[in-house]
Design an enzyme around this catalytic site. Structure first.
Site, PDB file in Angstrom:
ATOM      1  N   HIS A 184       0.827  -1.207   0.000  1.00  0.00           N
ATOM      2  CA  HIS A 184       0.000   0.000   0.000  1.00  0.00           C
ATOM      3  C   HIS A 184       0.863   1.259   0.000  1.00  0.00           C
ATOM      4  CE1 HIS A 184      -3.204  -2.576   2.277  1.00  0.00           C
ATOM      5  NE2 HIS A 184      -3.234  -2.791   0.978  1.00  0.00           N
ATOM      6  N   TYR A 213      -0.275   2.448  12.935  1.00  0.00           N
ATOM      7  CA  TYR A 213       0.273   3.313  11.897  1.00  0.00           C
ATOM      8  C   TYR A 213       0.046   4.771  12.334  1.00  0.00           C
ATOM      9  CZ  TYR A 213      -1.339  -0.805   9.148  1.00  0.00           C
ATOM     10  OH  TYR A 213      -1.648  -2.052   8.697  1.00  0.00           O
TER      11      TYR A 213
END
Length: 204
Positions: free
Chosen positions: A62, A132
């Protein structure tokens, strides 16, 4: 805390020093001053995300289109993963190169993923949780997905059975297809004008 640049320019492995006693342990998961010293610019968090996955889940590869771009500070807070970064910056001296790190809740390691670099991981344990910390908020339609099983990349996931993947990841374009579609960031758009030398930064 030790901050060391990886073989992919601008991507760093951060290792925290843990202080242990009879109560448990304490460590700094991120220090803005140490990270800024290594990066040459500030990392400003704009959003924090978590993912929880069962064993043998494959997430990635990603990235986020530039603009808006998105840098990530990734930490495994429970469980363990095989974490892979892929340089997707067209024109980069390490374009297509990848870096593999083992991240787990006990090691105190994190990775910094700069804008334009792809990220993915394979979970090694059930109930693995990844945090994250990212530099931009979610903007629909700006996500870039690359097939993590792209045979031309040949990423070393080392799974022993077919991994669990989302339909989106399973149908993601190859790197060549993403390049042809003009989805990838250019190296000169996401790096400073003056390239930095690889360095290690120690924070007390």
């Amino acid at each position: 805390m030790r901050v060391v640049e990886t073989a992919v320019p601008g991507a760093f492995l951060i290792t925290s020093e843990k202080i242990r006693d009879e109560r448990g342990e304490f460590y700094e998961a991120m220090r803005g001053d140490a990270l800024q010293s290594a990066l040459g610019h500030a990392f400003e968090p704009r959003q924090i995300n978590y993912s929880v996955s069962r064993r043998n889940t494959l997430r990635g590869i990603h990235s986020v289109a530039v603009p808006p771009g998105q840098a990530k500070y990734v930490t495994c807070v429970r469980g363990a993963v095989r974490d892979i970064l892929v340089d997707l910056r067209v024109g980069s001296p390490t374009f297509r190169h990848y870096v593999v790190n083992e991240l787990d809740a006990d090691a105190g390691r994190s990775v910094y993923v700069p804008e334009g670099v792809g990220h993915g991981f394979l979970t090694l344990l059930d109930d693995t949780c990844i945090c994250y910390v990212v530099s931009s908020v979610y903007v629909p339609g700006t996500q870039i997905d690359i097939d993590p099983l792209d045979p031309d990349l040949a990423l070393p996931w080392d799974f022993s059975e077919p991994p669990l993947m989302s339909p989106k990841d399973a149908s993601a374009p190859t790197l060549a297809e993403a390049m042809e579609a003009g989805l990838l960031a250019a190296w000169h758009d996401v790096v400073p004008a003056r390239p930095r030398k690889a360095q290690a930064v120690e924070a007390p």
